[in-house]
Scaffold this active site. Structure first.
Site, PDB file in Angstrom:
ATOM      1  N   GLU A 213       0.865  -1.254  -0.045  1.00 24.08           N
ATOM      2  CA  GLU A 213       0.029   0.046  -0.100  1.00 24.08           C
ATOM      3  C   GLU A 213       0.895   1.258   0.009  1.00 24.08           C
ATOM      4  O   GLU A 213       1.957   1.286   0.580  1.00 24.08           O
ATOM      5  CB  GLU A 213      -0.817   0.226   1.451  1.00 24.08           C
TER       6      GLU A 213
ATOM      7  N   CYS B 270       3.968   8.564   0.636  1.00 29.49           N
ATOM      8  CA  CYS B 270       4.519   7.746   1.633  1.00 29.49           C
ATOM      9  C   CYS B 270       4.715   6.479   1.096  1.00 29.49           C
ATOM     10  O   CYS B 270       3.815   5.817   0.727  1.00 29.49           O
ATOM     11  CB  CYS B 270       3.523   7.535   2.732  1.00 29.49           C
TER      12      CYS B 270
ATOM     13  N   CYS C  40       7.496  -6.543   7.346  1.00 32.34           N
ATOM     14  CA  CYS C  40       8.893  -5.976   8.201  1.00 32.34           C
ATOM     15  C   CYS C  40       9.086  -6.934   9.028  1.00 32.34           C
ATOM     16  O   CYS C  40       8.423  -7.790   9.721  1.00 32.34           O
ATOM     17  CB  CYS C  40       8.368  -4.827   8.808  1.00 32.34           C
TER      18      CYS C  40
ATOM     19  N   CYS D 224       7.768  -4.504  15.756  1.00 30.79           N
ATOM     20  CA  CYS D 224       7.457  -3.441  16.660  1.00 30.79           C
ATOM     21  C   CYS D 224       6.074  -3.644  17.182  1.00 30.79           C
ATOM     22  O   CYS D 224       5.063  -3.909  16.292  1.00 30.79           O
ATOM     23  CB  CYS D 224       7.818  -1.947  16.422  1.00 30.79           C
TER      24      CYS D 224
ATOM     25  N   CYS E 211       2.971  -1.839  15.771  1.00 35.66           N
ATOM     26  CA  CYS E 211       2.815  -1.375  14.332  1.00 35.66           C
ATOM     27  C   CYS E 211       2.147  -2.600  13.637  1.00 35.66           C
ATOM     28  O   CYS E 211       2.399  -3.950  13.613  1.00 35.66           O
ATOM     29  CB  CYS E 211       4.377  -1.412  13.984  1.00 35.66           C
TER      30      CYS E 211
ATOM     31  N   GLY F 115       7.798  -1.884   6.172  1.00 38.10           N
ATOM     32  CA  GLY F 115       9.484  -2.082   6.107  1.00 38.10           C
ATOM     33  C   GLY F 115      10.443  -1.340   6.450  1.00 38.10           C
ATOM     34  O   GLY F 115      10.167  -0.004   6.899  1.00 38.10           O
ATOM     35  N   GLU F 116      11.451  -1.577   6.514  1.00 41.75           N
ATOM     36  CA  GLU F 116      12.469  -0.732   7.407  1.00 41.75           C
ATOM     37  C   GLU F 116      13.748  -0.397   6.249  1.00 41.75           C
ATOM     38  O   GLU F 116      14.180  -1.218   5.507  1.00 41.75           O
ATOM     39  CB  GLU F 116      13.372  -1.635   8.299  1.00 41.75           C
TER      40      GLU F 116
ATOM     41  N   SER G  26      12.986   7.251   7.075  1.00 42.28           N
ATOM     42  CA  SER G  26      12.766   6.970   8.394  1.00 42.28           C
ATOM     43  C   SER G  26      13.408   5.362   8.817  1.00 42.28           C
ATOM     44  O   SER G  26      12.922   4.684   7.883  1.00 42.28           O
ATOM     45  CB  SER G  26      11.195   7.003   8.683  1.00 42.28           C
TER      46      SER G  26
ATOM     47  N   SER H 234      12.804   6.508  14.093  1.00 41.99           N
ATOM     48  CA  SER H 234      11.654   6.205  15.143  1.00 41.99           C
ATOM     49  C   SER H 234      12.153   5.827  16.344  1.00 41.99           C
ATOM     50  O   SER H 234      12.740   4.753  16.811  1.00 41.99           O
ATOM     51  CB  SER H 234      10.708   5.080  14.557  1.00 41.99           C
ATOM     52  N   LEU H 235      11.841   6.781  17.457  1.00 43.68           N
ATOM     53  CA  LEU H 235      12.409   6.508  18.796  1.00 43.68           C
ATOM     54  C   LEU H 235      11.327   5.914  19.499  1.00 43.68           C
ATOM     55  O   LEU H 235      11.509   4.832  20.337  1.00 43.68           O
ATOM     56  CB  LEU H 235      12.822   7.998  19.163  1.00 43.68           C
ATOM     57  N   HIS H 236      10.188   6.652  19.951  1.00 41.26           N
ATOM     58  CA  HIS H 236       9.137   5.989  20.814  1.00 41.26           C
ATOM     59  C   HIS H 236       9.247   5.685  22.009  1.00 41.26           C
ATOM     60  O   HIS H 236       8.439   5.234  22.804  1.00 41.26           O
ATOM     61  CB  HIS H 236       8.586   4.802  20.075  1.00 41.26           C
TER      62      HIS H 236
ATOM     63  N   ASN I 224      -2.405   6.011  16.058  1.00 36.69           N
ATOM     64  CA  ASN I 224      -3.409   5.678  15.523  1.00 36.69           C
ATOM     65  C   ASN I 224      -4.168   4.366  16.144  1.00 36.69           C
ATOM     66  O   ASN I 224      -3.378   3.410  15.932  1.00 36.69           O
ATOM     67  CB  ASN I 224      -3.209   5.356  13.865  1.00 36.69           C
TER      68      ASN I 224
ATOM     69  N   CYS J 151       0.460   6.308   7.203  1.00 28.67           N
ATOM     70  CA  CYS J 151       1.659   5.506   6.850  1.00 28.67           C
ATOM     71  C   CYS J 151       1.888   4.409   7.738  1.00 28.67           C
ATOM     72  O   CYS J 151       1.880   3.056   7.394  1.00 28.67           O
ATOM     73  CB  CYS J 151       3.004   6.101   6.752  1.00 28.67           C
TER      74      CYS J 151
HETATM   75  N1  SAH Z   1      10.426   0.961   9.695  1.00 31.14           N
HETATM   76  C1  SAH Z   1      10.641   2.404   9.559  1.00 31.14           C
HETATM   77  C2  SAH Z   1       9.720   2.926   8.533  1.00 31.14           C
HETATM   78  C3  SAH Z   1       8.411   2.977   8.810  1.00 31.14           C
HETATM   79  S1  SAH Z   1       7.873   4.554   9.374  1.00 31.14           S
HETATM   80  C4  SAH Z   1      10.510   3.080  11.089  1.00 31.14           C
HETATM   81  O1  SAH Z   1       9.888   2.197  11.787  1.00 31.14           O
HETATM   82  O2  SAH Z   1      11.030   4.284  11.132  1.00 31.14           O
HETATM   83  C5  SAH Z   1       6.207   4.332   9.977  1.00 31.14           C
HETATM   84  C6  SAH Z   1       6.074   5.176  11.247  1.00 31.14           C
HETATM   85  O3  SAH Z   1       4.864   4.866  11.649  1.00 31.14           O
HETATM   86  C7  SAH Z   1       7.191   4.531  12.411  1.00 31.14           C
HETATM   87  O4  SAH Z   1       7.717   5.474  12.918  1.00 31.14           O
HETATM   88  C8  SAH Z   1       5.885   3.725  13.188  1.00 31.14           C
HETATM   89  O5  SAH Z   1       6.511   3.516  14.437  1.00 31.14           O
HETATM   90  C9  SAH Z   1       4.944   4.349  12.903  1.00 31.14           C
HETATM   91  N2  SAH Z   1       3.711   3.888  13.396  1.00 31.14           N
HETATM   92  C10 SAH Z   1       3.441   2.389  13.212  1.00 31.14           C
HETATM   93  N3  SAH Z   1       2.174   2.130  13.606  1.00 31.14           N
HETATM   94  C11 SAH Z   1       1.513   3.290  14.061  1.00 31.14           C
HETATM   95  C12 SAH Z   1       0.329   3.823  14.667  1.00 31.14           C
HETATM   96  N4  SAH Z   1      -0.629   2.784  14.664  1.00 31.14           N
HETATM   97  N5  SAH Z   1       0.185   4.872  14.815  1.00 31.14           N
HETATM   98  C13 SAH Z   1       1.084   6.168  14.558  1.00 31.14           C
HETATM   99  N6  SAH Z   1       2.339   5.649  13.965  1.00 31.14           N
HETATM  100  C14 SAH Z   1       2.477   4.306  13.668  1.00 31.14           C
HETATM  101 FE1  SF4 Z   2       8.812  -2.325  10.998  1.00 38.55          FE
HETATM  102 FE2  SF4 Z   2       8.939   0.100  11.345  1.00 38.55          FE
HETATM  103 FE3  SF4 Z   2       6.583  -1.245  11.771  1.00 38.55          FE
HETATM  104 FE4  SF4 Z   2       8.698  -1.255  13.589  1.00 38.55          FE
HETATM  105  S1  SF4 Z   2       7.678   0.356  13.147  1.00 38.55           S
HETATM  106  S2  SF4 Z   2       7.505  -3.117  12.566  1.00 38.55           S
HETATM  107  S3  SF4 Z   2      10.382  -1.178  11.954  1.00 38.55           S
HETATM  108  S4  SF4 Z   2       7.833  -0.978   9.711  1.00 38.55           S
END
Ligand code: SAH
Ligand code: SF4
Length: 323
Positions: A79, A92, A99, A103, A106, A144-145, A176, A199-201, A275, A316
């Site tokens: 997508e 995006c 992936c 996480c 995700c 994906g990463e 990212s 992506s720190l979180h 989200n 995204c």
């Molecule tokens: N794998 C890479 C690129 C994907 S970016 C990465 O993780 O950085 C996608 C972003 O959306 C990431 O920062 C991820 O943590 C965030 N994300 C995933 N699920 C989400 C959700 N339900 N709500 C908000 N952000 C989310």
């Molecule tokens: Fe993969 Fe990024 Fe989702 Fe983590 S947040 S599972 S690295 S797509």
């Protein structure tokens, strides 16, 4: 789209043909070789037989966003999202099918990794929209990463950036990553002005490992070390994405800890409202406000919108929940 035989055809042609065809595919965004009237009929027929410009996609439109569900040659689906803002139109893109990093919060992580995307599969995600409207901003924030498919992501980035192809300024392309340190280091040597987002979180490695298992291998400490090296070499800002999840990482204690590690003139913190999914929910608006106010009060560069890509981020992160 299938361009696997393209090189074989171009090899027999004069040198300028490669550029000419690249321009037709990526800049003129033709969807049919019949439109390539600058080429001889014979060449067009050969291209028609040996390659395909067709993108198999279903488009879903809502007010501000468009989603394309693309079916790849091997039937896997990816997508991609287009989002309109006053000053730009962002796509995006995904770098992998699924992936591997799992996480916890995700949706993509739940799929596991199917495979890396090819360069043209990354580019067709942009083309599917560009064939109908202008696109001038790209974020690698789909499935994906990106740094686990580094070579193809970089090749695609260079074509996105190329004047003869998409001609999107490097400053309008953001990658990212969860913090694959080898990728951060490689990128710092590319001499490309693309934006880097992490992506720190979570504000400490303990919590981060709980929600992002990849932190076991790439500890927060090592990610920040790699970032500081990157900044030394490039003198570029780095965006830290911090998705606020209710009861997980949204307390004032978390904000305090975050402030301690984010104190750097070239670090930017971007707070994102989670989200909702079945397992996790977003904090209340008030809680988000308090978190942000605290960071501001102690002088951290913080925004609540994705600087490089508007609020496309949340959309995204939700890519490809369904099959
Ligand atoms: N794998 C890479 C690129 C994907 S970016 C990465 O993780 O950085 C996608 C972003 O959306 C990431 O920062 C991820 O943590 C965030 N994300 C995933 N699920 C989400 C959700 N339900 N709500 C908000 N952000 C989310
Ligand atoms: Fe993969 Fe990024 Fe989702 Fe983590 S947040 S599972 S690295 S797509």
């Amino acid at each position: 789209m299938n361009l696997k035989n393209l090189n074989k055809i171009i090899e027999k042609e004069p040198a300028f043909r490669k550029k000419q065809i690249e321009k037709l595919i990526y800049q003129d965004a033709i969807d049919n070789w019949d439109k390539a009237t600058v080429l001889s009929l014979k060449l067009r027929e050969e291209l028609k037989k040996e390659t395909s410009l067709e993108i198999k996609a279903e488009i879903f439109e809502s007010k501000e966003t468009k989603k394309a569900l693309i079916t790849l040659e091997d039937r896997y689906q990816i997508e991609t999202v287009l989002m309109k803002h006053d000053d730009r139109t962002t796509v995006c893109v995904s770098s992998q099918v699924g992936c591997a990093l799992g996480c916890k919060f995700c949706a993509t992580g739940k799929l596991g990794l199917k495979r890396n995307l090819e360069v043209e599969e990354i580019l067709e995600q942009v083309l599917v929209f560009k064939r109908k409207e202008k696109v001038n901003n790209i974020v690698f924030m789909g499935m994906g990463e990106p740094f686990l498919n580094y070579d193809n992501v970089l090749k695609a980035t260079k074509i996105l950036n190329s004047e003869n192809a998409f001609n999107i300024g490097a400053r309008h392309i953001s990658i990212s990553t969860v913090g694959i340190t080898e990728g951060i280091e490689k990128l710092s040597n590319e001499n490309l002005q693309v934006n880097l987002a992490i992506s720190l979180h979570a504000p400490n490695n303990n919590l981060r490992t709980k929600i992002m298992p990849v932190s076991q291998k790439y500890s927060l400490e090592n990610v920040l070390k790699a970032i500081n090296e990157y900044i030394k070499k490039t003198n570029r800002k780095v965006m830290f994405e911090y998705t606020l999840i209710k009861g997980v990482n949204d307390s004032i204690e978390n904000a305090k800890e975050l402030a301690k590690i984010m104190r750097h003139p070239l670090y930017m913190v971007n707070l994102i409202k989670y989200n909702d999914t079945e397992e996790f929910k977003a904090p209340t608006t008030e809680k988000i406000k308090n978190f942000k106010n605290y960071l501001e009060k102690v002088g951290i560069n913080v925004t609540e919108r994705y600087r490089f890509g508007g609020d496309i981020h949340a959309a995204c992160g939700q890519l490809c929940l369904k099959k």
